[in-house]
Design a protein around this motif. Structure first.
Motif, PDB file in Angstrom:
ATOM      1  N   THR A 183       0.839  -1.205   0.000  1.00 11.91           N
ATOM      2  CA  THR A 183       0.000   0.000   0.000  1.00 11.91           C
ATOM      3  C   THR A 183       0.872   1.252   0.000  1.00 11.91           C
ATOM      4  O   THR A 183       0.670   2.175  -0.798  1.00 11.91           O
ATOM      5  N   THR A 198       2.733   1.555  -3.386  1.00 11.54           N
ATOM      6  CA  THR A 198       1.906   2.046  -4.489  1.00 11.54           C
ATOM      7  C   THR A 198       1.618   3.536  -4.303  1.00 11.54           C
ATOM      8  O   THR A 198       1.633   4.292  -5.272  1.00 11.54           O
ATOM      9  N   ALA A 199       1.378   3.956  -3.060  1.00 10.79           N
ATOM     10  CA  ALA A 199       1.126   5.381  -2.818  1.00 10.79           C
ATOM     11  C   ALA A 199       2.339   6.202  -3.235  1.00 10.79           C
ATOM     12  O   ALA A 199       2.212   7.266  -3.848  1.00 10.79           O
ATOM     13  N   LEU A 252       2.688   6.164  -7.073  1.00  6.88           N
ATOM     14  CA  LEU A 252       1.571   6.799  -7.778  1.00  6.88           C
ATOM     15  C   LEU A 252       1.574   8.321  -7.616  1.00  6.88           C
ATOM     16  O   LEU A 252       0.624   8.992  -7.955  1.00  6.88           O
ATOM     17  N   ILE A 290      -1.944  13.762 -12.473  1.00  6.52           N
ATOM     18  CA  ILE A 290      -3.175  14.300 -11.882  1.00  6.52           C
ATOM     19  C   ILE A 290      -4.089  14.832 -12.982  1.00  6.52           C
ATOM     20  O   ILE A 290      -3.668  15.597 -13.836  1.00  6.52           O
ATOM     21  N   SER A 297      -8.361  13.642  -9.489  1.00 12.65           N
ATOM     22  CA  SER A 297      -7.993  12.235  -9.459  1.00 12.65           C
ATOM     23  C   SER A 297      -6.549  12.066  -9.885  1.00 12.65           C
ATOM     24  O   SER A 297      -6.018  12.851 -10.667  1.00 12.65           O
ATOM     25  N   ILE A 298      -5.907  11.024  -9.357  1.00  8.23           N
ATOM     26  CA  ILE A 298      -4.548  10.728  -9.793  1.00  8.23           C
ATOM     27  C   ILE A 298      -4.508   9.286 -10.280  1.00  8.23           C
ATOM     28  O   ILE A 298      -5.146   8.411  -9.707  1.00  8.23           O
ATOM     29  N   TYR A 315      -4.200   2.579 -13.775  1.00  7.47           N
ATOM     30  CA  TYR A 315      -4.264   2.319 -12.342  1.00  7.47           C
ATOM     31  C   TYR A 315      -4.475   3.674 -11.688  1.00  7.47           C
ATOM     32  O   TYR A 315      -3.566   4.505 -11.668  1.00  7.47           O
ATOM     33  N   GLN A 358      -6.469   6.082  -8.408  1.00  8.01           N
ATOM     34  CA  GLN A 358      -6.726   5.954  -6.973  1.00  8.01           C
ATOM     35  C   GLN A 358      -7.992   5.151  -6.713  1.00  8.01           C
ATOM     36  O   GLN A 358      -8.215   4.703  -5.595  1.00  8.01           O
TER      37      GLN A 358
END
Lengths: 351, 412
Positions: B153, B156-157, B160, B168, B172-173, B283, B285
């Motif tokens: 987690t 990926t954060a 991303l 962005i 949304s990203i 992929y 959020q």
């Protein structure tokens, strides 16, 4: 509420239904009767993102807007559905289709997570009017969307926090580190820095993408706020964390410190034991946007495309609940507000 | 004799899931009555929803990725390895595969294979960490895979972020969308006429995942691997009895590594239909999480057999999809979760009941074959069968060789 009034007034002018006191425009023959008659055909479906009602923040303000519109337009058939955790887009699509198939002809998507699902579903239901809050990504002939310049109201509460702070350190608690919440932080930082140059700002996010529990975990909010109050010596914290805000308020009350809420006037819905800690809230007119959409659908004046709402449009605003703070800072904050509306102050929306 | 035995075994095998379904249906009916909803109306709504064209496609599609997730879990289960990390494995794999797939400058024909290879490799690598920890340091894979989920987690954060793999757009990203050359071919050209033959016409945007074919191939591969290869035999042997496996010359450490890598590799594919065959083709959020955990439940429900898991995945998807519209009729859509939990619980109970019944009937058969026609007391039967399973003949031979040590022999 001022936002609702402002937005509604705007919509009324556009919609040309002259009961807002602003007076009608030439093409406004319609009176209240025909509006109600039309409205009775309106069946409203509202799809929340995870959580649904009860967050005392974003979703609840959509619900308030829906309730206000229900009363005003005489809606008889209103259906609300909430998303489940661990959904895929197909589940959101199915939810929107269920509403449309069941005959709901005005469908409101609360939250940007619905954008891909909405973009897929809307073309299949040309007779249904759709709207989505917080995303301009879904476009189509029957999609009207609403986005907000949240960073503008965050700028103002940043200034309130900085001007109120005694210790010279203020805090920010974000729910999940998403672009949306970073927008809040960017505005908050800019406002604080503008009001008190050189002020120290500490910031925490409760969870990271794709863990969205940060919006629903008061205990995480409380822990983060306790850290900022006790370890970092912050005395005012701005919380932009959905339901988790309540944890921040608890921590503020326990520390005898101060907190600022977000999206709705959180002083009004907070537990009485923590109310004294809430000095202000940044407001976001989610409910007003919902009301605006329904009013326009009811009178047939709805147009596709995105409506961006900031301070100038009355879509975002602030409220100060603490009388002492109000006396001390309101004049300055109003100046900032006017500066933003006039375009003299450019508020950044990214960090 | 063997034919009738086989039939009885098959019926008993079928009895467990049927029993479980009946138990859970009764429980749900009682629950609905207790909260004042009409069970008839509820089940009718579910049945009606389940035959609508879009819902059918949704069920098949959901079943597809649940099936792959459950297979990944089952590979570990076959040798008593509990890979709870499928969730983190598929999420990290999907993100990196999306990053690869969205990268500019890749020739079109290479894009899809590269995406799939990246997904498989990342999934295997992430599971491999847990395997290496277990082999070298004896770390329980349950703990390490849970923690690796949390690390996935965070990873990926990190990856991303804007400026990393993330871009962005508005609020949304997400990663750059995979260009069309990297999309997985839909099964629509075959599925639509097929559904049409049953009078089902889903919306044009509702297409059956081409990944359904991959899922089926993975299922067949799983069956062949477990039942028809040396590796599969070693896998089952190690799962059944690690010490015996070591004694018979199986390299257990190698087995742990290979099975975890395989499990992770399959897990890496879980997110692929969602990445390559869903609207966003990136992929973001909003990429779904938690499928790995559902996969564990589905694998349990399907008893780790490729056919069983297929039914379990479809059942799970069916419940998910058909309970969703209940909220429109004032019935809680939480019913799906309650029903799934009840079925799972009922399955555990039903299999235990069936296992005991089977054991008892086998004991009676053994007793009969040993010439004792009067039905033996069940306890005696249990001891008899236990003794024969524990290798009674050897003990007998041993004690026959060394009569004086008979006592020690049995105690040992």
């Amino acid at each position: 509420m001022s936002i609702a009034a402002a937005l509604l007034a705007g919509s009324m002018v556009l919609a040309a239904c002259g009961d807002s006191g602003n007076g009608g425009t030439p093409e406004s023959p319609a009176g209240g009767d025909s509006e109600t008659a039309e409205a009775s055909d309106l069946r409203v479906g509202l799809a929340y993102d995870i959580g649904g009602r009860g967050d005392k923040s974003f979703n609840d303000s959509a619900a308030e807007g829906l309730e206000a519109a229900t009363g005003e337009l005489g809606l008889t058939d209103v259906q609300e559905l909430a998303a489940e955790a661990d959904e895929v887009d197909a589940d959101k699509e199915a939810r929107l289709r269920q509403l449309a198939d069941a005959g709901y002809n005005a469908i409101i998507c609360v939250g940007f997570a619905y954008a891909p699902a909405l973009a897929t579903v809307a073309p299949d239901y040309p007779d249904v009017d759709f709207t989505i809050i917080d995303s301009a990504d879904a476009t189509g002939d029957n999609i009207a969307s609403y986005t907000f310049r949240e960073h503008e109201s965050a700028y103002l509460v940043g200034a309130i926090a900085a001007l109120t702070s005694q210790t010279g350190t203020i805090g920010f608690v974000g729910g999940v580190e998403t672009p949306l919440i970073q927008k809040f932080e960017a505005g908050y930082r800019a406002g604080a820095e503008a009001a008190v140059p050189g002020i120290t700002i500490v910031s925490n996010y409760l969870t990271q993408i794709p863990d969205f529990t940060g919006f629903q975990s008061p205990q995480l909010g409380q822990a983060a706020a306790e850290g900022q109050y006790q370890t970092d010596d912050a005395d005012v914290i701005y919380a932009a964390a959905g339901l988790s805000n309540n944890g921040v308020f608890t921590a503020a009350a326990a520390a005898g410190a101060q907190a600022i809420g977000t999206d709705s006037d959180q002083f009004l819905t907070a537990d009485p034991s923590v109310q004294s800690a809430i000095i202000a809230s940044a407001l976001k007119g989610v409910g007003a946007a919902v009301q605006d959409f329904l009013t326009k659908v009811a009178d047939g004046s709805i147009e596709p495309g995105n409506t961006e709402l900031g301070l100038a449009e009355g879509g975002v605003d602030y409220v100060i609940n603490d009388p002492a703070v109000q006396t001390a800072v309101e004049a300055q904050i109003e100046e900032f507000k006017q500066g933003i509306i006039d375009g003299d102050i450019a508020v950044p929306d990214t960090l | 004799m063997t034919a009738s035995l086989r039939l009885r075994r098959f019926l008993l095998l079928l009895a467990a899931p049927v029993l479980a379904l009946v138990i859970s249906l009764v429980a749900v009916t009682l629950l609905l009555l207790a909260i004042g909803n009409s069970p008839g109306e509820t089940f009718q709504t579910m049945l009606r929803t389940g035959t609508q064209p879009n819902a059918v496609v949704d069920i098949v599609n959901k079943g597809t990725f649940l099936y792959i997730a459950a297979l990944a879990v089952a590979i570990g289960f076959k040798m008593n390895l509990f890979n709870i990390g499928v969730d983190g494995q598929y999420r990290l794999a999907a993100l990196i595969a999306a990053g690869v797939g969205g990268a500019p400058g890749i020739p079109g024909f290479l894009r899809l294979p590269l995406i799939l290879v990246a997904a498989v490799l990342v999934g295997a690598m992430w599971a491999g960490i847990a395997a290496v920890l277990k082999i070298t340091r004896g770390v329980n894979e349950v703990l390490s895979t849970i923690m690796l989920n949390a690390i996935a987690t965070a990873a990926t954060a990190y990856l991303l972020q804007d400026g990393g793999l993330g871009v962005i757009t508005g609020n949304s990203i997400g990663t750059r969308p995979v260009p069309e050359s990297g999309w997985f071919p839909s099964l629509d050209p075959i599925a639509r006429p097929l559904l049409g033959a049953f009078g089902l016409t889903p919306s044009p945007s509702k297409q059956v995942y081409g990944f359904l074919v991959v899922a089926v191939l993975l299922g067949i591969g799983f069956w062949v691997l477990v039942n028809r290869t040396r590796f599969g035999f070693d896998l089952r042997a190690t799962g059944a009895n690690p010490s015996a496996a070591v004694a018979s010359g199986i390299n257990v450490k190698r087995m742990i590594l290979v099975s975890m890598l395989l499990s992770g590799a399959v897990a890496g594919l879980v997110g692929m239909p969602l990445l390559l065959e869903s609207s966003g083709h990136n992929y973001s959020q909003n990429f779904p999480t938690g499928i790995g955990f559902t996969g564990i439940a589905v694998a349990l429900l399907g008893r780790n057999s490729p056919i069983g898991i297929a039914f379990a995945a479809l059942l799970w998807a069916y419940l998910d999809v058909t309970t969703a519209p209940l909220a429109l009729f004032g019935i809680s859509d939480k019913l799906s979760a309650i029903m799934q939990a009840l079925i799972l619980l009922a399955v555990v109970v039903a299999y235990e009941v069936v296992r005991r019944t089977t054991a008892a009937s086998e004991q009676r058969r053994v007793a009969r074959e040993l010439g004792d026609d009067t039905a033996p007391a069940p306890t005696a039967g249990v001891e008899m069968s236990k003794a024969s399973r524990a290798g009674m003949p050897t003990d007998k031979a041993e004690s026959a060789d060394r009569p004086g040590t008979a006592d020690t022999g049995t105690r040992r």
